[in-house]
Design a protein around this motif. Structure first.
Motif, PDB file in Angstrom:
ATOM      1  N   ALA A 156      96.478  82.003  42.817  1.00  0.00           N
ATOM      2  CA  ALA A 156      95.449  82.250  41.798  1.00  0.00           C
ATOM      3  C   ALA A 156      95.292  81.044  40.875  1.00  0.00           C
ATOM      4  O   ALA A 156      94.171  80.701  40.471  1.00  0.00           O
ATOM      5  CB  ALA A 156      95.810  83.494  40.992  1.00  0.00           C
ATOM      6  N   LEU A 157      96.403  80.384  40.542  1.00  0.00           N
ATOM      7  CA  LEU A 157      96.317  79.176  39.716  1.00  0.00           C
ATOM      8  C   LEU A 157      95.572  78.070  40.454  1.00  0.00           C
ATOM      9  O   LEU A 157      94.781  77.332  39.858  1.00  0.00           O
ATOM     10  CB  LEU A 157      97.722  78.696  39.339  1.00  0.00           C
ATOM     11  CG  LEU A 157      98.557  79.605  38.438  1.00  0.00           C
ATOM     12  CD1 LEU A 157      99.928  78.978  38.187  1.00  0.00           C
ATOM     13  CD2 LEU A 157      97.848  79.864  37.113  1.00  0.00           C
ATOM     14  N   CYS A 158      95.824  77.964  41.752  1.00  0.00           N
ATOM     15  CA  CYS A 158      95.191  76.906  42.542  1.00  0.00           C
ATOM     16  C   CYS A 158      93.705  77.165  42.779  1.00  0.00           C
ATOM     17  O   CYS A 158      92.963  76.237  43.122  1.00  0.00           O
ATOM     18  CB  CYS A 158      95.911  76.754  43.878  1.00  0.00           C
ATOM     19  SG  CYS A 158      97.590  76.123  43.720  1.00  0.00           S
ATOM     20  N   GLU A 159      93.267  78.402  42.621  1.00  0.00           N
ATOM     21  CA  GLU A 159      91.839  78.699  42.717  1.00  0.00           C
ATOM     22  C   GLU A 159      91.065  78.081  41.555  1.00  0.00           C
ATOM     23  O   GLU A 159      89.867  77.814  41.659  1.00  0.00           O
ATOM     24  CB  GLU A 159      91.615  80.212  42.722  1.00  0.00           C
ATOM     25  CG  GLU A 159      92.084  80.911  43.992  1.00  0.00           C
ATOM     26  CD  GLU A 159      91.950  82.419  43.887  1.00  0.00           C
ATOM     27  OE1 GLU A 159      91.621  82.909  42.780  1.00  0.00           O
ATOM     28  OE2 GLU A 159      92.179  83.107  44.892  1.00  0.00           O
ATOM     29  N   GLN A 160      91.768  77.836  40.437  1.00  0.00           N
ATOM     30  CA  GLN A 160      91.112  77.354  39.221  1.00  0.00           C
ATOM     31  C   GLN A 160      91.197  75.843  39.050  1.00  0.00           C
ATOM     32  O   GLN A 160      90.313  75.238  38.439  1.00  0.00           O
ATOM     33  CB  GLN A 160      91.756  78.021  38.000  1.00  0.00           C
ATOM     34  CG  GLN A 160      91.752  79.541  38.044  1.00  0.00           C
ATOM     35  CD  GLN A 160      92.580  80.134  36.920  1.00  0.00           C
ATOM     36  OE1 GLN A 160      92.480  79.718  35.767  1.00  0.00           O
ATOM     37  NE2 GLN A 160      93.415  81.104  37.246  1.00  0.00           N
ATOM     38  N   HIS A 161      92.281  75.227  39.564  1.00  0.00           N
ATOM     39  CA  HIS A 161      92.518  73.810  39.309  1.00  0.00           C
ATOM     40  C   HIS A 161      93.019  73.119  40.575  1.00  0.00           C
ATOM     41  O   HIS A 161      93.481  73.766  41.512  1.00  0.00           O
ATOM     42  CB  HIS A 161      93.571  73.625  38.208  1.00  0.00           C
ATOM     43  CG  HIS A 161      93.292  74.380  36.952  1.00  0.00           C
ATOM     44  ND1 HIS A 161      92.255  74.072  36.103  1.00  0.00           N
ATOM     45  CD2 HIS A 161      93.936  75.443  36.388  1.00  0.00           C
ATOM     46  CE1 HIS A 161      92.264  74.901  35.077  1.00  0.00           C
ATOM     47  NE2 HIS A 161      93.262  75.745  35.224  1.00  0.00           N
ATOM     48  N   SER A 162      92.977  71.794  40.552  1.00  0.00           N
ATOM     49  CA  SER A 162      93.534  71.017  41.658  1.00  0.00           C
ATOM     50  C   SER A 162      95.053  71.117  41.688  1.00  0.00           C
ATOM     51  O   SER A 162      95.668  71.092  42.758  1.00  0.00           O
ATOM     52  CB  SER A 162      93.119  69.549  41.534  1.00  0.00           C
ATOM     53  OG  SER A 162      91.720  69.415  41.628  1.00  0.00           O
ATOM     54  N   ARG A 210      94.209  69.387  36.012  1.00  0.00           N
ATOM     55  CA  ARG A 210      93.649  68.379  36.914  1.00  0.00           C
ATOM     56  C   ARG A 210      94.658  67.344  37.384  1.00  0.00           C
ATOM     57  O   ARG A 210      94.365  66.564  38.294  1.00  0.00           O
ATOM     58  CB  ARG A 210      92.475  67.668  36.226  1.00  0.00           C
ATOM     59  CG  ARG A 210      91.260  68.567  36.005  1.00  0.00           C
ATOM     60  CD  ARG A 210      90.154  67.825  35.308  1.00  0.00           C
ATOM     61  NE  ARG A 210      90.538  67.407  33.960  1.00  0.00           N
ATOM     62  CZ  ARG A 210      89.789  66.666  33.162  1.00  0.00           C
ATOM     63  NH1 ARG A 210      88.605  66.242  33.580  1.00  0.00           N
ATOM     64  NH2 ARG A 210      90.205  66.345  31.951  1.00  0.00           N
ATOM     65  N   ASP A 267      94.339  78.622  49.092  1.00  0.00           N
ATOM     66  CA  ASP A 267      94.224  77.636  48.010  1.00  0.00           C
ATOM     67  C   ASP A 267      95.578  77.002  47.711  1.00  0.00           C
ATOM     68  O   ASP A 267      95.660  75.800  47.420  1.00  0.00           O
ATOM     69  CB  ASP A 267      93.654  78.296  46.751  1.00  0.00           C
ATOM     70  CG  ASP A 267      92.211  78.719  46.940  1.00  0.00           C
ATOM     71  OD1 ASP A 267      91.338  77.837  46.977  1.00  0.00           O
ATOM     72  OD2 ASP A 267      91.955  79.927  47.078  1.00  0.00           O
TER      73      ASP A 267
END
Length: 225
Positions: A149-155, A160, A189
């Motif tokens: 879920a964290l990787c869905e939002q950021h690289s 970033r 993700d």
């Protein structure tokens, strides 16, 4: 020069190796199994926890034990390449997630799945504890879902740029991935994130690790898994 007492599939040791390599700091490795530390480590600490670093730098000889002590020391002494963000709010979040990752893996996953795999591969115990493995697998699925879920939002996990939180997660996941215990297809993700981290120069030596008698899983060293 630096000397790191480690064991190849110990996630804490892997994290320190990743941080040292990410900072482009040279170091020598000395294998010291957690269950049977070498004599030099026992002379330094009665009950060492995780890796031990000896740094012979401009401030003299410094000995540090445990991931947090070692990495905070490295951040202060070698700030040219940082693994903690420069801004205080982002630094706080990186530290929070770093601690969360270590606590969750250590308390719920490494003591079950990883410990059982290592007992089979290295200490040659006869029968794995299926109850422990099921319990660890259940906890691992929850952790993977959260990280995905964290990787869905950021690289990267906190934003970033790569931080120590990413390296901590990758260190733990890579040890499990050696035995093929991470179901990457269920967390696409997170898989893409891991491919990015795994492709960094700091990861190269970890992907060469092996233990006698047990080959790594096919995807362990594959950058396009």
């Amino acid at each position: 020069m630096r000397k790191l007492f480690h064991w190849p599939l110990d996630p804490a040791s892997r994290l320190v190796r990743l941080v040292l390599a990410e900072k482009k700091l040279e170091f020598d490795l000395v294998t010291s199994p957690p269950w049977k530390p070498v004599e030099e480590v026992k002379r330094l600490y009665a009950n060492p926890v995780g890796p031990v670093l000896i740094d012979q730098g401009q401030h003299g000889r410094v000995v540090a034990n445990h991931t947090h002590a070692i990495i905070e020391f490295l951040e202060e002494q070698y700030p040219d390449i940082r693994v903690l963000p420069s801004l205080a709010p982002e630094r706080a979040e990186a530290r929070r997630l770093w601690r969360w990752v270590e606590n969750r893996f250590e308390a719920e996953i490494n003591g079950s799945i990883l410990a059982e795999r290592i007992a089979q591969a290295v200490q040659r115990t006869n029968v794995p504890d299926s109850t422990l493995l099921r319990r660890g697998a259940h906890s691992l699925r929850g952790v993977l879902t959260y990280l995905n879920a964290l990787c869905e939002q950021h690289s990267y996990l906190t934003g970033r740029v790569l931080t120590v939180a990413d390296l901590a997660a990758a260190a733990n996941l890579s040890a499990l991935d050696y035995f093929g215990d991470v179901s990457w297809d269920n967390v696409p993700d997170l898989r893409d994130w891991y491919a990015r981290v795994k492709s960094r120069p700091c990861f190269r030596d970890l992907l060469k690790d092996s233990i006698v008698g047990t080959k790594p899983s096919p995807q362990y060293a594959d950058l396009d898994f």
